[in-house]
Design an enzyme around this catalytic site. Structure first.
Site: not given
Ligand SMILES: *Cc1c(COP(=O)(O)O)cnc(C)c1O
Length: 489
Positions: A312, A355, A386
């Site tokens: 993911e 960030r 601010c």
């Molecule tokens: C945030 C997240 C991701 C993606 O993370 P990256 O650092 O953007 O690759 C994938 N899976 C889950 C469950 C997440 O919480």
């Protein structure tokens, strides 16, 4: 004028503060004959003139090619160990209709974690069967909608969600596929991972409870168990933490296989990118092979078939494809202990990039409207909010003649900038422009001052105009005539 500074630098001064490190800037980014930064074939000064600043710029070709490269890398690694893989784009990093379409066309599924993200992905035409739905506190409405539209997998994040999702699926007369999110105890960041028995965080269930909870899932006719899921961190530069986590998960996966089918193993996202030249993530192909090796070895040891894999990634796809353009407004030398720090203030800040303030993240910046022969000077790029913590780039070397009116570009802002943007100080959120082959188009329009006023029902303008009674939550906004200065539409 920025004076050379005696402030200690965390980064060595570059020989030439105009260069664009290809590891940090979008592929094919460069400078034209005038020295102007060009992204996706479009010069930064033309983008600023047409759409205003601050402006999020996303290089469509870079986003697509990164998605394709990740998918190919994981497919090759999976094929090498006799299985296949699904790659989901983690929508929370940056989700819009155009980006959903790019990712879908590049063969990725889409992960969402709220009803809002689900709504955007569905409206963009993503196939719900190729979606994952995450979240540690899904509402009943979110669960019902995910079930109703046929989301491919809901990732169960707690014991309570087993019955919530099972009941919703039963009511809908459906069988819902689910994964169980576990804490592997492995938490990885950049160059290292920490492997513990327990993790003090809100997501998932302890690995030690996975067999018990999977058995409960299997006991519900309205659920189909796909396998275990875990996500071990973000901005991870090598395969070791993923491998360790996979090996731990597979130990439990092997127990589950003895009790019933477990088709999948989902290892989450978190692959790192270069925000500055100091960052050196391993190539994704190497990481994919490293993970596959560990998976294959663990499956051999445990005498189980290699499951189908899933990943993911979010940041590693969209992060390096984005840059943010700002206009420099003020250059201020500030006397500090041991020297002078030059603050270069731009027309955005923590509302468009949280960030740095939130995580102390490092970024790279360059003059975008010109190059300069002036020597590099260490500066801090600040925003216009601010808040003294409103820093965009904590330390960067810019040409010492950086001046008001210059365009400044910050690299690798494609992920977790627009998606984390706010209206702090009633600053309108900037537009997102996609660039490709020398053309630019707005994919998310910028907010205007009218947008900011429209939802405030206590404003005299709304009442004077006699709209008070007709304005309910979600009703069409009253028309407020405003100049909408700098609107990026
Ligand atoms: C945030 C997240 C991701 C993606 O993370 P990256 O650092 O953007 O690759 C994938 N899976 C889950 C469950 C997440 O919480």
């Amino acid at each position: 004028m920025a004076s050379a500074s005696a402030v200690p630098s965390v980064r060595p001064a570059p020989a030439d503060p105009n260069t664009l490190n290809p590891a940090v800037w979008p592929e094919h980014a460069g400078r034209d004959a005038r020295g102007v930064l060009v992204v996706g074939g479009v010069p930064a000064d033309e983008l600023a003139a047409e759409f205003g600043t601050p402006l999020y710029v996303v290089d469509e070709a870079a986003a697509r090619s990164r998605a394709a490269r990740l998918r190919t890398a994981f497919e090759a690694a999976a094929a090498g160990i006799g299985t296949d893989v699904t790659v989901y784009y983690a929508g929370k990093s940056f989700l819009s209709g155009a980006v959903v379409r790019w990712m879908t066309e590049e063969g990725l599924g889409i992960d969402v974690c709220t009803g809002g993200e689900l709504a955007i992905a569905l409206a963009a035409g993503a196939d719900p069967a190729r979606m994952g739905f995450h979240g540690n506190n899904k509402s009943s409405a979110e669960i019902e909608r995910a079930v109703a539209v046929g989301v491919g997998a809901i990732i169960l994040d707690s014991e309570a969600e087993i019955d919530r999702v099972a009941d919703a699926a039963a009511r809908a007369g459906r069988v819902q596929r689910v994964r169980l999110r576990v804490n592997s105890g492995v938490h990885a960041s950049t160059h290292e991972f920490l492997a513990t028995a327990h993790e003090d965080q809100k997501f998932g269930v302890p690995l030690a409870r996975a067999v018990e909870l999977a058995t409960r899932i299997r006991g519900r006719d309205s659920l189909e168990f796909l396998g275990l899921h875990c996500h071990i961190g973000s901005q991870i530069f090598d395969a070791s933490g993923f491998g360790e986590s996979a090996a731990r998960l597979l130990g439990v996966h092997a127990e589950l296989v003895r009790l019933g089918p477990v088709p999948e193993l989902n290892l989450g996202g978190g692959f790192g990118i270069a925000y500055t030249e100091a960052d050196d993530p391993r190539p994704i192909e190497e990481i994919a092979l490293g993970i596959a090796d560990r998976v294959a070895a663990a499956c051999r040891d445990l005498d189980v078939a290699v499951p189908k894999l899933a990943f993911e990634p979010g940041r590693s796809i969209i992060g390096p494809a984005g840059v943010t353009l700002y206009t420099v407004g003020t250059v201020k030398p500030v006397p500090i202990e041991g020297g002078t720090r030059t603050y270069v203030s731009v027309d955005g800040g923590m509302s468009d990039n949280a960030r740095t303030a939130l995580y102390g993240a490092a970024y790279s910046a360059r003059l975008a409207s010109r190059t300069s022969d002036a020597p590099p000077a260490l500066v801090r790029v600040a925003g216009k909010h601010c808040e003294s913590g409103d820093i965009v780039v904590d330390q960067e070397h810019l040409p010492a003649d950086v001046a008001p009116g210059d365009l400044l570009a910050v690299a690798a802002t494609g992920a977790y900038c627009w998606s984390l943007a706010s209206n702090y100080n009633h600053v309108a959120r900037p537009a997102v422009v996609a660039v490709r082959d020398g053309r630019a188009r707005v994919i998310v329009r910028g907010e205007t001052e009218a947008d900011l006023l429209a939802r405030d029902l206590g404003l005299d303008a709304a009442q004077d105009a006699g709209h008070g009674a007709s304005v309910a939550a979600g009703a069409p906004a009253p028309t407020v005539s405003t100049a909408a200065e700098g609107a990026a539409e």
